[in-house]
Design a protein around this motif. Structure first.
Motif, PDB file in Angstrom:
ATOM      1  N   ALA A 133     -69.360 -63.018 -40.637  1.00  0.00           N
ATOM      2  CA  ALA A 133     -68.260 -62.422 -41.408  1.00  0.00           C
ATOM      3  C   ALA A 133     -67.400 -63.517 -42.041  1.00  0.00           C
ATOM      4  O   ALA A 133     -67.100 -64.532 -41.415  1.00  0.00           O
ATOM      5  N   GLY A 134     -67.038 -63.297 -43.288  1.00  0.00           N
ATOM      6  CA  GLY A 134     -66.213 -64.260 -44.006  1.00  0.00           C
ATOM      7  C   GLY A 134     -66.929 -65.555 -44.333  1.00  0.00           C
ATOM      8  O   GLY A 134     -66.302 -66.521 -44.751  1.00  0.00           O
ATOM      9  N   GLY A 135     -68.253 -65.601 -44.107  1.00  0.00           N
ATOM     10  CA  GLY A 135     -69.014 -66.826 -44.364  1.00  0.00           C
ATOM     11  C   GLY A 135     -68.802 -67.892 -43.303  1.00  0.00           C
ATOM     12  O   GLY A 135     -69.337 -68.983 -43.413  1.00  0.00           O
ATOM     13  N   GLU A 136     -68.036 -67.572 -42.272  1.00  0.00           N
ATOM     14  CA  GLU A 136     -67.757 -68.533 -41.205  1.00  0.00           C
ATOM     15  C   GLU A 136     -68.886 -68.519 -40.172  1.00  0.00           C
ATOM     16  O   GLU A 136     -69.478 -67.467 -39.914  1.00  0.00           O
ATOM     17  N   PRO A 137     -69.177 -69.677 -39.561  1.00  0.00           N
ATOM     18  CA  PRO A 137     -70.229 -69.712 -38.543  1.00  0.00           C
ATOM     19  C   PRO A 137     -69.938 -68.721 -37.416  1.00  0.00           C
ATOM     20  O   PRO A 137     -68.788 -68.539 -37.018  1.00  0.00           O
ATOM     21  N   ILE A 138     -70.999 -68.119 -36.901  1.00  0.00           N
ATOM     22  CA  ILE A 138     -70.853 -67.166 -35.803  1.00  0.00           C
ATOM     23  C   ILE A 138     -70.551 -67.901 -34.495  1.00  0.00           C
ATOM     24  O   ILE A 138     -69.745 -67.463 -33.702  1.00  0.00           O
ATOM     25  N   HIS A 139     -71.213 -69.017 -34.277  1.00  0.00           N
ATOM     26  CA  HIS A 139     -71.145 -69.735 -32.999  1.00  0.00           C
ATOM     27  C   HIS A 139     -71.493 -68.785 -31.860  1.00  0.00           C
ATOM     28  O   HIS A 139     -70.803 -68.697 -30.850  1.00  0.00           O
ATOM     29  N   GLU A 140     -72.611 -68.052 -32.067  1.00  0.00           N
ATOM     30  CA  GLU A 140     -73.063 -67.111 -31.050  1.00  0.00           C
ATOM     31  C   GLU A 140     -73.797 -67.839 -29.937  1.00  0.00           C
ATOM     32  O   GLU A 140     -74.330 -68.919 -30.128  1.00  0.00           O
ATOM     33  N   TRP A 141     -73.823 -67.207 -28.776  1.00  0.00           N
ATOM     34  CA  TRP A 141     -74.626 -67.706 -27.670  1.00  0.00           C
ATOM     35  C   TRP A 141     -76.068 -67.292 -27.905  1.00  0.00           C
ATOM     36  O   TRP A 141     -76.328 -66.161 -28.285  1.00  0.00           O
ATOM     37  N   LEU A 142     -76.994 -68.213 -27.713  1.00  0.00           N
ATOM     38  CA  LEU A 142     -78.420 -67.916 -27.797  1.00  0.00           C
ATOM     39  C   LEU A 142     -79.046 -68.192 -26.433  1.00  0.00           C
ATOM     40  O   LEU A 142     -78.693 -69.166 -25.770  1.00  0.00           O
ATOM     41  N   GLU A 143     -79.972 -67.356 -26.050  1.00  0.00           N
ATOM     42  CA  GLU A 143     -80.701 -67.585 -24.817  1.00  0.00           C
ATOM     43  C   GLU A 143     -81.889 -68.484 -25.140  1.00  0.00           C
ATOM     44  O   GLU A 143     -82.655 -68.194 -26.063  1.00  0.00           O
ATOM     45  N   VAL A 144     -82.031 -69.573 -24.412  1.00  0.00           N
ATOM     46  CA  VAL A 144     -83.124 -70.534 -24.613  1.00  0.00           C
ATOM     47  C   VAL A 144     -84.015 -70.441 -23.383  1.00  0.00           C
ATOM     48  O   VAL A 144     -83.609 -70.793 -22.282  1.00  0.00           O
ATOM     49  N   ARG A 145     -85.254 -69.932 -23.593  1.00  0.00           N
ATOM     50  CA  ARG A 145     -86.164 -69.698 -22.477  1.00  0.00           C
ATOM     51  C   ARG A 145     -87.476 -70.429 -22.714  1.00  0.00           C
ATOM     52  O   ARG A 145     -88.137 -70.212 -23.732  1.00  0.00           O
ATOM     53  N   PRO A 146     -87.889 -71.282 -21.772  1.00  0.00           N
ATOM     54  CA  PRO A 146     -89.198 -71.922 -21.914  1.00  0.00           C
ATOM     55  C   PRO A 146     -90.300 -70.912 -21.635  1.00  0.00           C
ATOM     56  O   PRO A 146     -90.121 -69.981 -20.850  1.00  0.00           O
ATOM     57  N   PHE A 147     -91.431 -71.087 -22.285  1.00  0.00           N
ATOM     58  CA  PHE A 147     -92.607 -70.273 -22.003  1.00  0.00           C
ATOM     59  C   PHE A 147     -93.205 -70.743 -20.682  1.00  0.00           C
ATOM     60  O   PHE A 147     -93.213 -71.937 -20.380  1.00  0.00           O
ATOM     61  N   LEU A 148     -93.705 -69.832 -19.908  1.00  0.00           N
ATOM     62  CA  LEU A 148     -94.390 -70.156 -18.670  1.00  0.00           C
ATOM     63  C   LEU A 148     -95.720 -70.799 -19.029  1.00  0.00           C
ATOM     64  O   LEU A 148     -96.533 -70.218 -19.727  1.00  0.00           O
ATOM     65  N   THR A 149     -95.935 -72.008 -18.565  1.00  0.00           N
ATOM     66  CA  THR A 149     -97.149 -72.735 -18.936  1.00  0.00           C
ATOM     67  C   THR A 149     -98.202 -72.714 -17.840  1.00  0.00           C
ATOM     68  O   THR A 149     -99.334 -73.065 -18.070  1.00  0.00           O
ATOM     69  N   ALA A 150     -97.820 -72.344 -16.626  1.00  0.00           N
ATOM     70  CA  ALA A 150     -98.772 -72.242 -15.521  1.00  0.00           C
ATOM     71  C   ALA A 150     -98.269 -71.157 -14.582  1.00  0.00           C
ATOM     72  O   ALA A 150     -97.071 -70.899 -14.517  1.00  0.00           O
ATOM     73  N   PRO A 151     -99.169 -70.524 -13.868  1.00  0.00           N
ATOM     74  CA  PRO A 151     -98.716 -69.492 -12.930  1.00  0.00           C
ATOM     75  C   PRO A 151     -97.744 -70.108 -11.919  1.00  0.00           C
ATOM     76  O   PRO A 151     -97.916 -71.255 -11.515  1.00  0.00           O
ATOM     77  N   PRO A 152     -96.730 -69.361 -11.509  1.00  0.00           N
ATOM     78  CA  PRO A 152     -95.822 -69.894 -10.497  1.00  0.00           C
ATOM     79  C   PRO A 152     -96.573 -70.128  -9.181  1.00  0.00           C
ATOM     80  O   PRO A 152     -97.529 -69.413  -8.875  1.00  0.00           O
ATOM     81  N   THR A 153     -96.145 -71.112  -8.447  1.00  0.00           N
ATOM     82  CA  THR A 153     -96.780 -71.390  -7.168  1.00  0.00           C
ATOM     83  C   THR A 153     -95.886 -70.882  -6.051  1.00  0.00           C
ATOM     84  O   THR A 153     -94.669 -70.867  -6.168  1.00  0.00           O
ATOM     85  N   VAL A 154     -96.515 -70.475  -4.975  1.00  0.00           N
ATOM     86  CA  VAL A 154     -95.785 -69.978  -3.816  1.00  0.00           C
ATOM     87  C   VAL A 154     -95.872 -71.044  -2.739  1.00  0.00           C
ATOM     88  O   VAL A 154     -96.961 -71.500  -2.395  1.00  0.00           O
ATOM     89  N   THR A 155     -94.724 -71.435  -2.233  1.00  0.00           N
ATOM     90  CA  THR A 155     -94.711 -72.422  -1.140  1.00  0.00           C
ATOM     91  C   THR A 155     -94.117 -71.760   0.096  1.00  0.00           C
ATOM     92  O   THR A 155     -93.249 -70.904   0.017  1.00  0.00           O
ATOM     93  N   GLU A 156     -94.631 -72.167   1.226  1.00  0.00           N
ATOM     94  CA  GLU A 156     -94.126 -71.600   2.481  1.00  0.00           C
ATOM     95  C   GLU A 156     -93.402 -72.635   3.269  1.00  0.00           C
ATOM     96  O   GLU A 156     -93.527 -73.762   3.177  1.00  0.00           O
TER      97      GLU A 156
END
Length: 156
Positions: A133-156
């Motif tokens: 609005a008004g040509g002014e920057p929004i400065h919105e929050w963006l969610e930055v999510r990495p893609f899963l590159t390998a299955p999660p591992t389960v540790t005990e």
């Protein structure tokens, strides 16, 4: 990236390129559900010129990243949508609720392929400054999510 040089991983013996070392991130634009933007005027209250300027900024940003090899894909999303579930054979049930609706939450997204997390944050910050609005920057929050590159591992 163009011109990637194949190499052999000493530990595994597998062949890969420098391109494999890139990291994909989803930059997710929210309608709501994130902290309020600095210029917090909903898009449906913008003038047609303000919407056009915002869309042009987004296109110019994508074009620039396409030139550097960092752009993968991006889309603005329409507010229409449905929930669908499979109940086995026959027609799946379709509903408009009562679920938390992404059509009310997610405005659009961009997938980038960058060298590291810091580059993803830098680009997200730049995208956050799209005009509103008004040509002014929004400065919105963006969610930055990495893609899963390998299955999660389960540790005990």
């Amino acid at each position: 990236m163009v011109g990637s040089v194949p190499r052999v991983d000493a530990a595994t013996g597998s062949h890969h390129t420098e391109e494999d070392d890139m990291a994909r991130y989803l930059l997710l634009k929210h309608y709501r559900g994130a902290p309020a933007a600095v210029n917090d005027v909903p898009m449906d209250q913008w003038t047609p010129e303000e919407v056009a300027a915002h869309m042009q900024y987004m296109q110019d940003f994508a074009d620039r990243l396409e030139g550097t090899g960092e752009f993968v894909d991006g889309q603005a999303l329409s507010p229409e949508g449905s929930w669908v579930r499979s109940d086995g054979p026959g027609r799946p049930p379709v509903t408009d609720g009562p679920f938390a609706e992404t059509k009310d939450l997610i405005a659009g997204w961009m997938v980038i392929d960058v060298e590291d997390h810091e580059r993803a944050l830098t680009l997200a910050a730049e995208l956050s400054a799209a005009p509103g609005a008004g040509g002014e920057p929004i400065h919105e929050w963006l969610e930055v999510r990495p893609f899963l590159t390998a299955p999660p591992t389960v540790t005990e």
